[in-house]
Scaffold this motif. Structure first.
Motif, PDB file in Angstrom:
ATOM      1  N   LEU A   1      51.265  43.150  40.312  1.00  0.00           N
ATOM      2  CA  LEU A   1      50.037  43.721  39.749  1.00  0.00           C
ATOM      3  C   LEU A   1      50.118  43.814  38.234  1.00  0.00           C
ATOM      4  O   LEU A   1      49.171  43.477  37.529  1.00  0.00           O
TER       5      LEU A   1
ATOM      6  N   ARG B   1      47.217  42.854  34.931  1.00  0.00           N
ATOM      7  CA  ARG B   1      47.295  44.031  34.077  1.00  0.00           C
ATOM      8  C   ARG B   1      45.924  44.470  33.561  1.00  0.00           C
ATOM      9  O   ARG B   1      45.639  45.645  33.407  1.00  0.00           O
ATOM     10  N   ALA B   2      45.064  43.477  33.272  1.00  0.00           N
ATOM     11  CA  ALA B   2      43.769  43.791  32.670  1.00  0.00           C
ATOM     12  C   ALA B   2      42.910  44.651  33.595  1.00  0.00           C
ATOM     13  O   ALA B   2      42.045  45.383  33.131  1.00  0.00           O
ATOM     14  N   TYR B   3      43.162  44.540  34.897  1.00  0.00           N
ATOM     15  CA  TYR B   3      42.280  45.222  35.840  1.00  0.00           C
ATOM     16  C   TYR B   3      42.845  46.529  36.376  1.00  0.00           C
ATOM     17  O   TYR B   3      42.159  47.253  37.074  1.00  0.00           O
ATOM     18  N   PHE B   4      44.125  46.785  36.113  1.00  0.00           N
ATOM     19  CA  PHE B   4      44.736  47.980  36.700  1.00  0.00           C
ATOM     20  C   PHE B   4      45.276  48.904  35.624  1.00  0.00           C
ATOM     21  O   PHE B   4      45.900  48.444  34.674  1.00  0.00           O
ATOM     22  N   SER B   5      45.045  50.200  35.786  1.00  0.00           N
ATOM     23  CA  SER B   5      45.711  51.161  34.919  1.00  0.00           C
ATOM     24  C   SER B   5      47.078  51.452  35.521  1.00  0.00           C
ATOM     25  O   SER B   5      47.374  51.056  36.654  1.00  0.00           O
ATOM     26  N   ILE B   6      47.900  52.155  34.779  1.00  0.00           N
ATOM     27  CA  ILE B   6      49.242  52.459  35.262  1.00  0.00           C
ATOM     28  C   ILE B   6      49.174  53.316  36.528  1.00  0.00           C
ATOM     29  O   ILE B   6      50.026  53.231  37.407  1.00  0.00           O
TER      30      ILE B   6
END
Lengths: 132, 172
Positions: B93, B98-103
């Motif tokens: 992920l 990365r662009a679509y998910f926050s930590i």
């Protein structure tokens, strides 16, 4: 600090919801396929006692004699199976929480007793030879 | 960052993960299998600050040492399976999407896959797939909650470390 939620996070939580649904459906499917559960008691790897578990059953209590005066008292109800009393030195089996799902087991190592719940009435698989 | 500095940092991270892993064992659980997943904080931090290979190393070393210190061989099996699967999911992920998910999202996904890994091993050990279904709903609800806070904590740690002058890194 800003940690904004992004669109993918929504996907993660959606995935979680799907997983929960799969789990619940699986449980439902297994619950309705019949057979039900049984409790099996093994002494030294040999099955010495078995009994079906079903809704509305009368509570059963029996004594497993492991020889030389060693014993475990197992109580079976629909809500759960537990070792009520035993004269083993470590008392691990007595302190174990009651079990109710297929696959769970209570083990008394000193007496080589395994109390396990199996799905249906088929013979137990050859894995976990813990007591032998 | 030179090799020695990196090695020392990873060693520190592993020891912190190990301590979190052990402390977690003292916290009573409401239901079997539900844990806070504190050690996952360090995995996530390593993943973001160092990379996938390093994070996998942290997970494996932490699982093996943690099980030796607190548990049994079976516990090691559960811990490894959950940790590796969770690390794979989070790495995939983070480095692909990365662009679509926050930590927080990545951490939650990691927690969910940690459970899946453990349940798969449990099903294999006990020889019944039923365990997977019975525990999946409960554990997934728990993972959604713990994953959120683990993600939040990791985010703060990563932010803090990136602001430190002494902490120079070669990866973004």
């Amino acid at each position: 600090m800003k940690m904004p939620m992004k669109i993918g996070d929504l996907a993660v939580y959606l995935f979680a919801v799907v997983l929960i649904a799969i789990g619940l459906m699986g449980v439902y499917a297994m619950g309705t396929q019949g057979g039900g559960k049984s409790v099996v008691v093994e002494l030294d790897g040999r099955e010495v006692y078995s009994c079906r578990i079903y809704k509305g059953m009368a509570p059963v209590e029996f004594r497993v004699d492991a020889g030389n005066g060693k014993y475990n008292v197992v109580s079976v109800t629909y809500e759960g199976v537990k070792v009520k009393e035993a004269n083993c030195p470590d008392q691990v089996c007595v302190k174990s929480a009651s079990i109710r799902y297929a696959g769970q087991a209570i083990v008394c190592l000193p007496h080589r007793v395994v109390v396990r719940i199996t799905a249906g009435h088929e013979e137990t698989p050859d894995v976990d030879d813990i007591a032998s | 960052m030179n090799r020695v500095r990196k090695m020392v940092m990873l060693a520190l991270i592993i020891s912190q993960a190990l301590v979190l892993h052990l402390i977690e064992g003292f916290i009573p659980v409401v239901a079997p299998g539900i844990k806070l997943g504190l050690a996952n904080i360090m995995t996530l931090v390593t993943l973001v600050l160092y990379g996938f290979k390093e994070a996998l190393m942290v997970v494996v070393v932490r699982s093996v040492l943690g099980s030796l210190l607190s548990g049994s061989v079976t516990a090691m099996l559960y811990s490894l399976a959950g940790g590796i699967l969770s690390c794979l999911a989070m790495g995939w992920l983070y480095f692909r999407w990365r662009a679509y998910f926050s930590i927080i999202g990545i951490s939650t996904a990691g927690a969910i896959f940690h459970n899946i890994g453990q349940l798969l091993v449990a099903s294999w050990v006990f020889g019944t797939i039923g365990i997977l279904f019975t525990y999946l709903p409960m554990l997934t609800v728990a993972a959604a909650g713990t994953g959120f806070f683990v993600g939040l904590t990791s985010g703060y740690i990563i932010k803090y470390l990136r602001e430190q002058k002494w902490f120079k890194w070669e990866r973004g």
